[in-house]
Design an enzyme around this catalytic site. Structure first.
Site, PDB file in Angstrom:
ATOM      1  N   GLY A 157      52.412   9.086  91.145  1.00  0.00           N
ATOM      2  CA  GLY A 157      52.977   9.695  92.341  1.00  0.00           C
ATOM      3  C   GLY A 157      52.068  10.778  92.879  1.00  0.00           C
ATOM      4  N   CYS A 158      51.007  11.073  92.146  1.00  0.00           N
ATOM      5  CA  CYS A 158      50.038  12.078  92.567  1.00  0.00           C
ATOM      6  C   CYS A 158      48.762  11.380  93.020  1.00  0.00           C
ATOM      7  CB  CYS A 158      49.662  12.993  91.406  1.00  0.00           C
ATOM      8  SG  CYS A 158      51.004  14.002  90.801  1.00  0.00           S
ATOM      9  N   GLN A 159      48.158  11.902  94.061  1.00  0.00           N
ATOM     10  CA  GLN A 159      46.858  11.392  94.477  1.00  0.00           C
ATOM     11  C   GLN A 159      45.797  11.839  93.469  1.00  0.00           C
ATOM     12  OE1 GLN A 159      45.707  12.576  98.417  1.00  0.00           O
ATOM     13  NE2 GLN A 159      43.895  11.289  98.423  1.00  0.00           N
TER      14      GLN A 159
END
Length: 150
Positions: free
Chosen positions: A64-66
């Site tokens: 969910g994190c870049q």
């Protein structure tokens, strides 16, 4: 319980999650603009305890994190300790804030504490959508671990 977190237990810094959020709001109030606040986030990220390379595995990666973020949580309902790190300086600062509020707390306290610091310091208005999504994923991970511990 395995000992991967024991040597670097750093949090909590304040006695309660509410006090941690108040301290964060007070600290960010000192800064006049967001350039200074981002620099402070970067400085906070540098204070994160060491995260062993051996734990930088897919199973500990926060999705969910870049940016790349790894997080590990251990403990039981009476005390949950989290350790995390990111390859991004600003995201590491966001990790520091979340751990400051939630790590080293009981599952009950974690679940009873909404992340008010996000709005209190204006963070929600100044994060890119991808960082906001990643920060939400981090907070969700912490809450899920607390729920599972109960």
């Amino acid at each position: 319980m395995n000992d991967t977190l024991a040597p670097a237990t750093y949090f909590p810094l304040e006695p309660t999650a509410v006090e941690a959020q108040s301290a964060i709001a007070e600290e960010f109030a000192f800064f006049g603009d967001w350039a200074e606040r981002y620099q402070y986030l970067i400085d906070l990220g540098r204070k994160l305890p060491a995260f062993p390379d051996a734990l930088k595995q897919e199973e500990h990666r926060l999705h969910g994190c870049q940016s790349m973020v790894w997080i590990v949580g251990e403990g039981d309902s009476t005390r949950l300790d989290f350790r995390a790190i990111s390859d991004s300086a600003i995201v590491s600062g966001l990790v520091f804030l979340a751990l400051r509020v939630y790590s080293g707390r009981s599952a009950e306290e974690i679940l009873a504490t909404e992340p008010n610091y996000v709005a209190d310091i204006g963070l929600s208005k100044h994060l890119s959508p991808t960082r906001s999504n990643g920060h939400a994923a981090l907070l969700a991970f912490i809450r899920e671990r607390a729920q599972a511990a109960l």
